[in-house]
Design a protein around this motif. Structure first.
Motif, PDB file in Angstrom:
ATOM      1  N   ALA B 129       0.835  -1.201   0.000  1.00  0.00           N
ATOM      2  CA  ALA B 129       0.000   0.000   0.000  1.00  0.00           C
ATOM      3  C   ALA B 129       0.872   1.255   0.000  1.00  0.00           C
ATOM      4  CB  ALA B 129      -0.923  -0.003   1.212  1.00  0.00           C
ATOM      5  N   HIS B 130       1.972   1.188   0.738  1.00  0.00           N
ATOM      6  CA  HIS B 130       2.900   2.307   0.789  1.00  0.00           C
ATOM      7  C   HIS B 130       3.466   2.580  -0.605  1.00  0.00           C
ATOM      8  CE1 HIS B 130       5.687   4.995   2.910  1.00  0.00           C
ATOM      9  NE2 HIS B 130       6.586   4.603   2.030  1.00  0.00           N
ATOM     10  N   ASN B 131       3.868   1.521  -1.280  1.00  0.00           N
ATOM     11  CA  ASN B 131       4.436   1.694  -2.622  1.00  0.00           C
ATOM     12  C   ASN B 131       3.405   2.226  -3.611  1.00  0.00           C
ATOM     13  OD1 ASN B 131       6.917   0.858  -1.793  1.00  0.00           O
ATOM     14  ND2 ASN B 131       6.573  -1.303  -2.359  1.00  0.00           N
ATOM     15  N   ARG B 132       2.186   1.705  -3.495  1.00  0.00           N
ATOM     16  CA  ARG B 132       1.113   2.198  -4.360  1.00  0.00           C
ATOM     17  C   ARG B 132       0.850   3.680  -4.060  1.00  0.00           C
ATOM     18  NH1 ARG B 132      -1.701   2.960  -8.532  1.00  0.00           N
ATOM     19  NH2 ARG B 132      -3.964   3.013  -8.388  1.00  0.00           N
ATOM     20  N   GLY B 133       0.973   4.047  -2.793  1.00  0.00           N
ATOM     21  CA  GLY B 133       0.804   5.447  -2.383  1.00  0.00           C
ATOM     22  C   GLY B 133       1.793   6.353  -3.090  1.00  0.00           C
ATOM     23  N   ILE B 134       3.038   5.904  -3.173  1.00  0.00           N
ATOM     24  CA  ILE B 134       4.063   6.700  -3.861  1.00  0.00           C
ATOM     25  C   ILE B 134       3.693   6.851  -5.338  1.00  0.00           C
ATOM     26  CG2 ILE B 134       6.481   6.744  -4.570  1.00  0.00           C
ATOM     27  CD1 ILE B 134       7.139   5.377  -1.889  1.00  0.00           C
ATOM     28  N   GLU B 135       3.238   5.755  -5.946  1.00  0.00           N
ATOM     29  CA  GLU B 135       2.806   5.817  -7.350  1.00  0.00           C
ATOM     30  C   GLU B 135       1.685   6.835  -7.538  1.00  0.00           C
ATOM     31  OE1 GLU B 135       1.510   2.096  -9.104  1.00  0.00           O
ATOM     32  OE2 GLU B 135       3.268   1.144  -8.181  1.00  0.00           O
ATOM     33  N   LEU B 136       0.717   6.784  -6.612  1.00  0.00           N
ATOM     34  CA  LEU B 136      -0.433   7.685  -6.726  1.00  0.00           C
ATOM     35  C   LEU B 136      -0.007   9.141  -6.574  1.00  0.00           C
ATOM     36  CD1 LEU B 136      -3.005   5.593  -4.735  1.00  0.00           C
ATOM     37  CD2 LEU B 136      -3.395   6.480  -7.027  1.00  0.00           C
ATOM     38  N   LEU B 137       0.871   9.409  -5.632  1.00  0.00           N
ATOM     39  CA  LEU B 137       1.335  10.792  -5.459  1.00  0.00           C
ATOM     40  C   LEU B 137       2.053  11.255  -6.715  1.00  0.00           C
ATOM     41  CD1 LEU B 137       2.600  11.051  -1.771  1.00  0.00           C
ATOM     42  CD2 LEU B 137       0.469  11.867  -2.739  1.00  0.00           C
ATOM     43  N   LYS B 138       2.783  10.348  -7.350  1.00  0.00           N
ATOM     44  CA  LYS B 138       3.457  10.686  -8.595  1.00  0.00           C
ATOM     45  C   LYS B 138       2.416  11.001  -9.666  1.00  0.00           C
ATOM     46  CE  LYS B 138       7.494   8.438  -9.083  1.00  0.00           C
ATOM     47  NZ  LYS B 138       8.102   7.098  -9.296  1.00  0.00           N
ATOM     48  N   LEU B 139       1.372  10.182  -9.708  1.00  0.00           N
ATOM     49  CA  LEU B 139       0.299  10.374 -10.698  1.00  0.00           C
ATOM     50  C   LEU B 139      -0.350  11.757 -10.566  1.00  0.00           C
ATOM     51  CD1 LEU B 139      -1.772   8.967 -12.799  1.00  0.00           C
ATOM     52  CD2 LEU B 139      -3.175   8.572 -10.780  1.00  0.00           C
ATOM     53  N   VAL B 140      -0.526  12.224  -9.339  1.00  0.00           N
ATOM     54  CA  VAL B 140      -1.180  13.525  -9.168  1.00  0.00           C
ATOM     55  C   VAL B 140      -0.165  14.670  -9.158  1.00  0.00           C
ATOM     56  CG1 VAL B 140      -3.181  12.583  -7.990  1.00  0.00           C
ATOM     57  CG2 VAL B 140      -1.229  13.323  -6.642  1.00  0.00           C
ATOM     58  N   GLY B 141       1.079  14.360  -9.495  1.00  0.00           N
ATOM     59  CA  GLY B 141       2.053  15.417  -9.718  1.00  0.00           C
ATOM     60  C   GLY B 141       2.627  16.031  -8.464  1.00  0.00           C
ATOM     61  N   ILE B 142       2.854  15.220  -7.443  1.00  0.00           N
ATOM     62  CA  ILE B 142       3.522  15.742  -6.254  1.00  0.00           C
ATOM     63  C   ILE B 142       5.010  15.418  -6.365  1.00  0.00           C
ATOM     64  CG2 ILE B 142       3.763  15.427  -3.750  1.00  0.00           C
ATOM     65  CD1 ILE B 142       0.856  15.632  -3.517  1.00  0.00           C
ATOM     66  N   PRO B 143       5.851  16.450  -6.350  1.00  0.00           N
ATOM     67  CA  PRO B 143       7.280  16.190  -6.482  1.00  0.00           C
ATOM     68  C   PRO B 143       7.818  15.472  -5.249  1.00  0.00           C
ATOM     69  CG  PRO B 143       6.880  18.527  -6.058  1.00  0.00           C
ATOM     70  CD  PRO B 143       5.542  17.878  -6.195  1.00  0.00           C
ATOM     71  N   ASN B 144       8.857  14.700  -5.435  1.00  0.00           N
ATOM     72  CA  ASN B 144       9.480  14.008  -4.309  1.00  0.00           C
ATOM     73  C   ASN B 144       8.548  13.098  -3.533  1.00  0.00           C
ATOM     74  OD1 ASN B 144      12.159  14.305  -3.674  1.00  0.00           O
ATOM     75  ND2 ASN B 144      11.869  16.500  -3.222  1.00  0.00           N
ATOM     76  N   PRO B 145       7.774  12.246  -4.204  1.00  0.00           N
ATOM     77  CA  PRO B 145       6.751  11.491  -3.475  1.00  0.00           C
ATOM     78  C   PRO B 145       7.311  10.585  -2.387  1.00  0.00           C
ATOM     79  CG  PRO B 145       6.997  10.671  -5.716  1.00  0.00           C
ATOM     80  CD  PRO B 145       7.782  11.936  -5.641  1.00  0.00           C
ATOM     81  N   GLU B 146       8.545  10.108  -2.565  1.00  0.00           N
ATOM     82  CA  GLU B 146       9.107   9.200  -1.557  1.00  0.00           C
ATOM     83  C   GLU B 146       9.251   9.901  -0.213  1.00  0.00           C
ATOM     84  OE1 GLU B 146      10.519   9.795  -4.457  1.00  0.00           O
ATOM     85  OE2 GLU B 146      10.430   7.896  -5.581  1.00  0.00           O
ATOM     86  N   ARG B 147       9.562  11.201  -0.262  1.00  0.00           N
ATOM     87  CA  ARG B 147       9.708  11.939   0.980  1.00  0.00           C
ATOM     88  C   ARG B 147       8.349  12.479   1.439  1.00  0.00           C
ATOM     89  NH1 ARG B 147      11.098  17.083   2.480  1.00  0.00           N
ATOM     90  NH2 ARG B 147      11.025  17.820   0.344  1.00  0.00           N
ATOM     91  N   ARG B 148       7.585  12.951   0.477  1.00  0.00           N
ATOM     92  CA  ARG B 148       6.308  13.603   0.788  1.00  0.00           C
ATOM     93  C   ARG B 148       5.293  12.659   1.429  1.00  0.00           C
ATOM     94  NH1 ARG B 148       5.702  19.050   1.151  1.00  0.00           N
ATOM     95  NH2 ARG B 148       6.844  20.109  -0.473  1.00  0.00           N
ATOM     96  N   ILE B 149       5.412  11.373   1.109  1.00  0.00           N
ATOM     97  CA  ILE B 149       4.383  10.431   1.562  1.00  0.00           C
ATOM     98  C   ILE B 149       4.355  10.321   3.084  1.00  0.00           C
ATOM     99  CG2 ILE B 149       5.819   8.342   1.457  1.00  0.00           C
ATOM    100  CD1 ILE B 149       3.210   7.063   0.137  1.00  0.00           C
ATOM    101  N   ASP B 150       5.467  10.603   3.733  1.00  0.00           N
ATOM    102  CA  ASP B 150       5.491  10.504   5.189  1.00  0.00           C
ATOM    103  C   ASP B 150       5.191  11.824   5.879  1.00  0.00           C
ATOM    104  OD1 ASP B 150       6.086   7.780   5.244  1.00  0.00           O
ATOM    105  OD2 ASP B 150       8.174   8.214   4.740  1.00  0.00           O
ATOM    106  N   GLN B 151       4.880  12.858   5.100  1.00  0.00           N
ATOM    107  CA  GLN B 151       4.603  14.161   5.706  1.00  0.00           C
ATOM    108  C   GLN B 151       3.130  14.295   6.090  1.00  0.00           C
ATOM    109  OE1 GLN B 151       6.077  17.078   2.916  1.00  0.00           O
ATOM    110  NE2 GLN B 151       8.047  17.167   3.965  1.00  0.00           N
ATOM    111  N   TYR B 152       2.869  15.293   6.929  1.00  0.00           N
ATOM    112  CA  TYR B 152       1.507  15.559   7.384  1.00  0.00           C
ATOM    113  C   TYR B 152       0.864  16.653   6.520  1.00  0.00           C
ATOM    114  CZ  TYR B 152       2.486  12.762  11.472  1.00  0.00           C
ATOM    115  OH  TYR B 152       2.781  11.712  12.307  1.00  0.00           O
ATOM    116  N   PRO B 153      -0.473  16.719   6.521  1.00  0.00           N
ATOM    117  CA  PRO B 153      -1.146  17.718   5.671  1.00  0.00           C
ATOM    118  C   PRO B 153      -0.646  19.151   5.872  1.00  0.00           C
ATOM    119  CG  PRO B 153      -2.755  16.187   6.533  1.00  0.00           C
ATOM    120  CD  PRO B 153      -1.442  15.815   7.164  1.00  0.00           C
ATOM    121  N   HIS B 154      -0.283  19.526   7.110  1.00  0.00           N
ATOM    122  CA  HIS B 154       0.121  20.928   7.303  1.00  0.00           C
ATOM    123  C   HIS B 154       1.424  21.251   6.594  1.00  0.00           C
ATOM    124  CE1 HIS B 154       2.687  19.269  10.554  1.00  0.00           C
ATOM    125  NE2 HIS B 154       3.448  20.295  10.260  1.00  0.00           N
ATOM    126  N   GLU B 155       2.159  20.230   6.191  1.00  0.00           N
ATOM    127  CA  GLU B 155       3.416  20.476   5.484  1.00  0.00           C
ATOM    128  C   GLU B 155       3.187  20.658   3.983  1.00  0.00           C
ATOM    129  OE1 GLU B 155       6.822  18.041   7.391  1.00  0.00           O
ATOM    130  OE2 GLU B 155       5.001  16.961   7.908  1.00  0.00           O
TER     131      GLU B 155
END
Lengths: 326, 342
Positions: B129-155
């Motif tokens: 699920a974590h890996n799929r999460g990174i793929e999804l963040l990439k799909l929606v155009g979030i840069p650096n998804p590997e780092r961003r996936i562990d961040q909180y919404p306020h960041e």
């Protein structure tokens, strides 16, 4: 329309700055050196995205905030100079404000009548109780409400009606200049048009001057004679509204205009859109040089080092961008 | 094309101290695969309640179904138990909301909010699920998804939060994505990015979109079909060309007229006088009659039937009755000037 030379300057804003200290080390430069004039009887539209400093600029011009640096001359008189209570009062009478949120900007414990008459009372503009009431009733009628509405409380009104009350309150002291900070953003489309039409009619009848702050570019174009575009505390471009929309010079203005969806599906399908990448950087630590360079499709080396000069590229069309340096 | 979703005669009411508010009053529409249907209307028109009811997100009580059906996959969602709905929400139908700050969980990293659905609906392992999460963040155009996936919404910034919410909604490849004012809280340049993203995502995943909005510009940009709501009813529906170039309902005319044209000149805007009806005491006839410049006697007391103007366009207005006088759309409602629609 008269040419601009014939027009008299009502306000001169010179290198106005408003900084907020966040901590010992951090300063938020909300407005960082903007200069423009507002002519008598015109509507000056101020646009930009959230956090660009447009509301702070409006409030600093009115002296709701003390300026950090720079000058605002109103009828040749510096707004931010030291003033006696009496001088300040007469100045306040000439400048009024209409706020964005019609729910938060009216005191829920006062009747509409007292809300509108507050300025009249402060400045002693009514000779008797009857005079006061007549004035309020006249104002209610001007903005399209009934006399009976004066005895009610704000919660009994819809958003559009409340905004009318806000306009009546601003008009009560017969100001020359009104700052309207996103007066229609909280309203529905069909109600927006009502409020804009009232504002335009009043401007004609009472020779009012408006500073109209908004983020809705199509509405700004509709109501404004001239428009200024702000980005991260700086002015990017100022021009007459026809000029600005026909021939935007600053890459940010171009992107902003191209991002507005037009209510015509055929046009939407075919037009080329400039989509700028990324988000607005934090105003606490803005980029060096030109503040737009991090998102600008035309950024050059010089943009990172030198802040572009504020210059009149053509007559009445000001821009701050290195693309237009000789 | 087969119908993905069929809403029939849906009515939803709320019990309040002021009496029963009939927010949605007999709404019928359907949704095809891979299309984008826009529901437009003002605040209080019932568009958001309609959208929420499709996911059974309307709190009941005080809300209640007062009739109608929502047929999805040959099953009526109105009849489903809460437990059964849990298997549909986020899996077959998912939703993105207007305000990304208040609809994301501030105490949970973004990655965890994406994996939640994947673990529940697709029995994925945490790692997968974590890996799929990174793929999804990439799909929606979030840069650096590997780092961003562990961040909180306020960041995240506002635009990025909305992207993250789209990633969460898309996690299980839903058949229907409901977007309730997805760009209203965003700046125009960010709005353009998100609309582009939604279009790309639709092309890639083939999900059908129901777009709730009050902005006709957004509708023109993104929709295939449009339903115009007023006073808890759909007053006109048609494909996007019909609604913009050949509208027949006076309310649609009013909406189109009160928009300033960015390339137009500065004549007075045609405002719709008055304000929307109070749905605690809804009008007997056409809800728009009180504000309609063409209103006739019949409009006050009888709701007009739908007139089928084409295979796709339906309008509920007495002006289309053969006994009514001929009324032309005002010039101000003409989008693109003299463009003639075939």
């Amino acid at each position: 329309m008269n040419s601009i030379e014939e027009k008299e300057k009502l306000l001169e804003i010179k290198d106005l700055k408003k900084h907020f200290k966040l901590s010992r080390k951090q300063t938020l430069k909300a407005v960082d050196g903007i200069s423009f004039d507002i002519y008598k009887g015109e509507t000056f539209g101020l646009v930009g995205e959230s956090g660009c400093g447009k509301s702070t600029a409006g409030r600093t011009i009115m002296r709701l905030y003390e300026a950090t640096e720079g000058e605002v001359d109103f009828n040749g008189d510096n707004v931010h100079a030291k003033k006696s209570a009496k001088e300040l009062k007469s100045f306040n009478r000439n400048m009024q404000m209409i706020f964005q949120d019609p729910y938060a900007s009216l005191n829920p414990r006062m009747t509409v009548k007292d809300i509108i008459a507050e300025g009249i009372d402060i400045h002693g503009l009514a000779s008797s109780k009857d005079d006061r009431l007549n004035k309020v009733h006249a104002l209610l009628e001007i903005v399209g409400l009934n006399k009976e509405h004066g005895n009610r409380y704000p919660h009994e009104f819809s958003g559009g009606q409340r905004q009318r009350i806000g306009i009546a309150r601003a008009l009560a002291v017969s100001p020359q200049f009104i700052v309207a900070d996103e007066p229609i953003s909280a309203l529905d489309v069909s109600i927006q048009a009502q409020v804009v039409n009232i504002m335009k009619r009043l401007q004609k009848e009472r020779e009012l001057t408006y500073l109209f702050i908004a983020h809705d570019l199509s509405m700004v174009k509709h109501i404004s004679d001239r428009v200024g575009v702000m980005y991260l505390g700086k002015m990017a471009e100022v021009a007459t509204s026809d000029d600005l929309y026909a021939e935007p010079l600053h890459p940010y203005t171009q992107a902003l205009l191209s991002a507005v969806p037009i209510s015509d599906p055929e046009v939407e399908r075919t037009r080329e859109r400039i989509i700028i990448e990324g988000d607005v950087p934090s105003p606490v630590s803005p980029p060096s040089g030109c503040r737009f360079r991090t998102r600008c499709p035309h950024a050059m080396d010089i943009c990172a080092n030198v802040s572009p000069e504020w210059q009149e590229h053509k007559k009445d069309h000001w821009v701050a961008c290195h693309l237009y340096n000789e | 094309m087969s119908k993905l979703l069929e809403v029939k005669d849906l009515s939803i009411a709320f019990d309040t101290y002021g009496g029963e508010v009939q927010a949605v009053r007999g709404v019928t529409f359907d949704l095809d695969e891979k299309e984008t249907l826009a529901i437009v209307g003002e605040s209080g028109s019932g568009k958001s309640v309609t959208a929420q009811s499709l996911m059974r997100l309307v709190p009941m009580p005080p809300g209640k179904f007062a009739g109608g059906s929502i047929v999805f996959n040959e099953e009526d969602l109105v009849e489903k138990s809460d437990k059964q709905m849990e298997g549909i929400r986020g899996k077959d139908i998912s939703m993105i909301f207007q305000d990304p700050m208040t609809s994301l969980n501030p105490t949970m990293p973004i990655g965890k909010q994406i994996s939640e659905g994947l673990i529940k609906h697709q029995n994925m392992s945490k790692k997968a699920a974590h890996n799929r999460g990174i793929e999804l963040l990439k799909l929606v155009g979030i840069p650096n998804p590997e780092r961003r996936i562990d961040q909180y919404p306020h960041e995240y910034s506002g635009g990025m939060r909305q992207r993250a919410m789209i990633a969460i909604a898309l996690a299980c490849n839903p058949k229907i994505l409901i977007a309730d004012e997805p760009t209203t809280a965003l700046d125009v340049t960010i709005q353009a990015q998100i609309l582009d993203l939604m279009r790309d995502v639709q092309e890639e995943t083939g999900t059908a979109i129901i777009l709730i909005t009050h902005d006709l510009g957004v509708v023109a940009n993104a929709a295939n079909r449009v339903a115009v709501m007023y006073g808890g009813k759909i007053v006109e529906t048609g494909n996007v060309n019909e609604i913009f170039y050949n509208p027949k309902h006076p309310y649609t005319w009013g909406l189109l007229s009160s928009m300033p044209k960015i390339d137009g000149d500065d004549e007075e805007l045609l405002a719709i006088p008055g304000s929307p009806p109070d749905l605690a005491d809804p009008p007997k006839g056409c809800p728009f009659a009180a504000r309609c410049p063409y209103a006739m006697k019949v409009c006050e007391n009888h709701m007009p039937e739908y007139t089928h103007l084409s295979e796709t366009q339906q309008t509920a207005c007495w002006l289309l009755d053969e006994r009514a006088p001929d009324v032309e759309a005002p010039e101000s409602a003409m989008v693109g000037g003299t463009k003639v629609h075939e």
